[in-house]
Design a protein around this motif. Structure first.
Motif, mmCIF file in Angstrom:
data_model
loop_
_atom_site.group_PDB
_atom_site.id
_atom_site.type_symbol
_atom_site.label_atom_id
_atom_site.label_comp_id
_atom_site.label_asym_id
_atom_site.label_seq_id
_atom_site.Cartn_x
_atom_site.Cartn_y
_atom_site.Cartn_z
ATOM 1 N N UNK A 1 -38.691 72.985 -47.586
ATOM 2 C CA UNK A 1 -39.224 74.096 -46.785
ATOM 3 C C UNK A 1 -40.733 73.940 -46.647
ATOM 4 N N UNK A 2 -41.388 73.558 -47.736
ATOM 5 C CA UNK A 2 -42.834 73.357 -47.702
ATOM 6 C C UNK A 2 -43.220 72.248 -46.726
ATOM 7 N N UNK A 3 -42.426 71.173 -46.690
ATOM 8 C CA UNK A 3 -42.701 70.085 -45.745
ATOM 9 C C UNK A 3 -42.623 70.592 -44.314
ATOM 10 N N UNK A 4 -41.631 71.420 -44.025
ATOM 11 C CA UNK A 4 -41.502 71.975 -42.673
ATOM 12 C C UNK A 4 -42.706 72.829 -42.309
ATOM 13 N N UNK A 5 -43.236 73.535 -43.293
ATOM 14 C CA UNK A 5 -44.329 74.462 -43.001
ATOM 15 C C UNK A 5 -45.705 73.810 -43.066
ATOM 16 N N UNK A 6 -45.896 72.871 -44.034
ATOM 17 C CA UNK A 6 -47.237 72.333 -44.270
ATOM 18 C C UNK A 6 -47.366 70.823 -44.136
ATOM 19 N N UNK A 7 -46.243 70.112 -43.983
ATOM 20 C CA UNK A 7 -46.304 68.654 -43.882
ATOM 21 C C UNK A 7 -45.927 67.973 -45.187
ATOM 22 N N UNK A 8 -45.924 66.654 -45.151
ATOM 23 C CA UNK A 8 -45.497 65.846 -46.288
ATOM 24 C C UNK A 8 -46.575 65.868 -47.376
ATOM 25 N N UNK A 9 -46.172 66.126 -48.615
ATOM 26 C CA UNK A 9 -47.146 66.163 -49.711
ATOM 27 C C UNK A 9 -47.502 64.758 -50.195
ATOM 28 N N UNK A 10 -48.319 64.695 -51.223
ATOM 29 C CA UNK A 10 -48.699 63.418 -51.823
ATOM 30 C C UNK A 10 -47.465 62.726 -52.402
ATOM 31 N N UNK A 11 -47.597 61.443 -52.667
ATOM 32 C CA UNK A 11 -46.467 60.630 -53.143
ATOM 33 C C UNK A 11 -45.795 61.208 -54.396
ATOM 34 N N UNK A 12 -46.531 61.626 -55.436
ATOM 35 C CA UNK A 12 -45.831 62.164 -56.612
ATOM 36 C C UNK A 12 -44.968 63.382 -56.285
ATOM 37 N N UNK A 13 -45.463 64.246 -55.428
ATOM 38 C CA UNK A 13 -44.686 65.436 -55.051
ATOM 39 C C UNK A 13 -43.467 65.039 -54.214
ATOM 40 N N UNK A 14 -43.672 64.082 -53.326
ATOM 41 C CA UNK A 14 -42.580 63.634 -52.468
ATOM 42 C C UNK A 14 -41.477 62.977 -53.298
ATOM 43 N N UNK A 15 -41.865 62.104 -54.224
ATOM 44 C CA UNK A 15 -40.868 61.432 -55.061
ATOM 45 C C UNK A 15 -40.198 62.421 -56.007
ATOM 46 N N UNK A 16 -40.943 63.432 -56.457
ATOM 47 C CA UNK A 16 -40.327 64.487 -57.255
ATOM 48 C C UNK A 16 -39.242 65.198 -56.460
ATOM 49 N N UNK A 17 -39.527 65.479 -55.209
ATOM 50 C CA UNK A 17 -38.539 66.124 -54.338
ATOM 51 C C UNK A 17 -37.310 65.244 -54.179
ATOM 52 N N UNK A 18 -37.514 63.951 -53.998
ATOM 53 C CA UNK A 18 -36.374 63.052 -53.835
ATOM 54 C C UNK A 18 -35.492 63.054 -55.084
ATOM 55 N N UNK A 19 -36.118 63.066 -56.248
ATOM 56 C CA UNK A 19 -35.366 63.133 -57.502
ATOM 57 C C UNK A 19 -34.603 64.455 -57.593
ATOM 58 N N UNK A 20 -35.266 65.543 -57.259
ATOM 59 C CA UNK A 20 -34.617 66.860 -57.310
ATOM 60 C C UNK A 20 -33.433 66.934 -56.354
ATOM 61 N N UNK A 21 -33.601 66.393 -55.170
ATOM 62 C CA UNK A 21 -32.518 66.450 -54.191
ATOM 63 C C UNK A 21 -31.381 65.481 -54.513
ATOM 64 N N UNK A 22 -31.627 64.552 -55.428
ATOM 65 C CA UNK A 22 -30.564 63.617 -55.830
ATOM 66 C C UNK A 22 -29.715 64.158 -56.975
#
Length: 129
Positions: free
Chosen positions: A89-110
């Motif tokens: 949701x944050x990506x939709x509203x504010x854009x792609x975050x830094x790499x650590x946050x993005x990879x954290x999201x990928x782990x969470x969604x997995x």
């Protein structure tokens, strides 16, 4: 299959512990040094960092008995997965975050993958496979 899941969970648990400890100490200013940090933002940030530390403790408690902890494992995984949805949701509203946050999201969604894996380990333990 059991040992592989235990190893995977032990390795992956380093991420929430690292984020939790680092962010508990540094606060929101550690992530956003050039932004004005309000007391409410820093308070919420450090609180959530404490939750990450507790999630790590729960995971470490579960790892040795991974085949016996179906519902607690699924509850933790669901919490992480919902957090990943929040990041989407944050990506939709504010854009792609830094790499650590993005990879954290990928782990969470997995997390559904790990839930399925734990279920197979639990099922194998209960059927003697």
């Amino acid at each position: 299959m059991r040992r592989a899941l235990q190893i995977a969970m032990a390795i992956l648990s380093i991420a929430p512990l690292g984020f939790g400890l680092g962010n508990m100490v540094a606060g929101a200013g550690g992530l956003m040094p050039n932004w004005p940090i309000t007391p409410d933002l820093d308070s919420q940030f450090r609180y959530q960092s404490g939750v990450y530390i507790c999630i790590t403790a729960l995971l470490w408690w579960m790892i040795p008995r991974i085949e016996q902890v179906g519902w607690p494992f699924r509850a933790v995984a669901l919490g992480l997965f919902v957090g990943g949805i929040g990041r989407l949701i944050s990506i939709q509203e504010f854009g792609v975050p830094s790499a650590p946050m993005y990879y954290g999201m990928m782990l969470e969604l997995s997390m559904p993958i790990f839930v399925a894996w734990q279920y197979l380990v639990e099922k194998a333990a209960n059927t003697g496979e």
